[in-house]
Design a protein around this motif. Structure first.
Motif, PDB file in Angstrom:
ATOM      1  N   ILE A  19       0.853  -1.182   0.000  1.00 46.16           N
ATOM      2  CA  ILE A  19       0.000   0.000   0.000  1.00 46.16           C
ATOM      3  C   ILE A  19       0.887   1.230   0.000  1.00 46.16           C
ATOM      4  CG2 ILE A  19      -1.715   1.296   1.287  1.00 46.16           C
ATOM      5  CD1 ILE A  19      -2.812  -1.304   2.328  1.00 46.16           C
ATOM      6  N   PHE A  68      -3.237   7.752  -0.194  1.00 46.21           N
ATOM      7  CA  PHE A  68      -4.341   6.924   0.270  1.00 46.21           C
ATOM      8  C   PHE A  68      -4.592   7.138   1.758  1.00 46.21           C
ATOM      9  CE2 PHE A  68      -6.105   3.100   2.150  1.00 46.21           C
ATOM     10  CZ  PHE A  68      -7.325   3.093   1.500  1.00 46.21           C
ATOM     11  N   LEU A 115     -12.213  -3.341   0.901  1.00 44.14           N
ATOM     12  CA  LEU A 115     -10.823  -3.782   0.714  1.00 44.14           C
ATOM     13  C   LEU A 115     -10.675  -5.250   1.100  1.00 44.14           C
ATOM     14  CD1 LEU A 115      -8.796  -0.713   2.010  1.00 44.14           C
ATOM     15  CD2 LEU A 115      -9.098  -1.451  -0.361  1.00 44.14           C
ATOM     16  N   GLU A 159     -10.220   0.627 -10.388  1.00 45.43           N
ATOM     17  CA  GLU A 159     -10.807   1.424  -9.316  1.00 45.43           C
ATOM     18  C   GLU A 159     -11.516   0.480  -8.355  1.00 45.43           C
ATOM     19  OE1 GLU A 159     -14.109   4.007 -10.280  1.00 45.43           O
ATOM     20  OE2 GLU A 159     -14.749   2.714 -11.920  1.00 45.43           O
ATOM     21  N   ILE A 205     -11.097   4.360  -5.157  1.00 43.00           N
ATOM     22  CA  ILE A 205      -9.686   4.216  -4.789  1.00 43.00           C
ATOM     23  C   ILE A 205      -9.002   3.549  -5.972  1.00 43.00           C
ATOM     24  CG2 ILE A 205      -8.049   3.170  -3.184  1.00 43.00           C
ATOM     25  CD1 ILE A 205     -10.613   2.973  -1.249  1.00 43.00           C
ATOM     26  N   CYS A 227      -6.069   1.593  -7.976  1.00 43.88           N
ATOM     27  CA  CYS A 227      -5.117   0.558  -7.608  1.00 43.88           C
ATOM     28  C   CYS A 227      -4.632  -0.183  -8.845  1.00 43.88           C
ATOM     29  CB  CYS A 227      -5.754  -0.436  -6.636  1.00 43.88           C
ATOM     30  SG  CYS A 227      -7.110  -1.387  -7.353  1.00 43.88           S
ATOM     31  N   LEU A 284      -2.411   0.277  -3.627  1.00 37.21           N
ATOM     32  CA  LEU A 284      -3.383   1.364  -3.540  1.00 37.21           C
ATOM     33  C   LEU A 284      -2.708   2.701  -3.797  1.00 37.21           C
ATOM     34  CD1 LEU A 284      -5.313   0.265  -0.340  1.00 37.21           C
ATOM     35  CD2 LEU A 284      -5.887  -0.200  -2.725  1.00 37.21           C
ATOM     36  N   GLY A 316      -7.318   8.144  -3.551  1.00 36.82           N
ATOM     37  CA  GLY A 316      -8.740   7.914  -3.395  1.00 36.82           C
ATOM     38  C   GLY A 316      -9.458   9.246  -3.335  1.00 36.82           C
TER      39      GLY A 316
END
Length: 126
Positions: free
Chosen positions: A23, A28, A47, A72, A84, A86, A96, A99
């Motif tokens: 991440i 994010f 998630l 997304e 978000i 990704c 990620l 967002g």
């Protein structure tokens, strides 16, 4: 339900493998921290679904047309819609990026461009 601060430490395993999800915490985390507790719980739930489901429904994860490798994550909570961005790394890792709260029908070009830039930087520097 874990909130992001724990999720970052306990990043979920994708498809039951021992491969940890990466991440990018900067944008994010900033986005996540701005949300209400209820919104954070919903984002955490989505998630979890995205990282644990064998086949993720398009309701939660959709490819961005014309943007190779960019997806997304879609979170809906009442009238609030969050997106978000990704990507996958070697088909196993969700990375990620940024967002935002969606307020118009079409995805904002500036947000997509930022996500593409972050994705390119990720793969160039990995």
């Amino acid at each position: 339900m874990f909130h992001l601060k724990l999720t970052l430490l306990l990043t979920p395993f994708l498809n039951g493998t021992n491969q940890r999800a990466n991440i990018l915490p900067t944008l994010f985390s900033w986005f996540f921290d701005q949300q209400t507790e209820k919104a954070k719980e919903k984002i955490d739930h989505v998630l979890f679904v995205v990282t644990h489901a064998e086949r993720t429904p398009e309701k939660f994860l959709k490819h961005i047309e014309g943007r190779k490798g960019l997806y997304e994550i879609r979170v809906e909570m009442g009238n609030n819609i969050f997106r978000i961005f990704c990507c996958f790394d070697k088909g196993k890792i969700i990375v990620l990026f940024n967002g935002f709260q969606k307020k118009i029908q079409k995805l904002p070009k500036a947000e997509i461009d930022l996500a593409v830039k972050l994705m390119n930087e990720y793969f160039e520097n990995k």
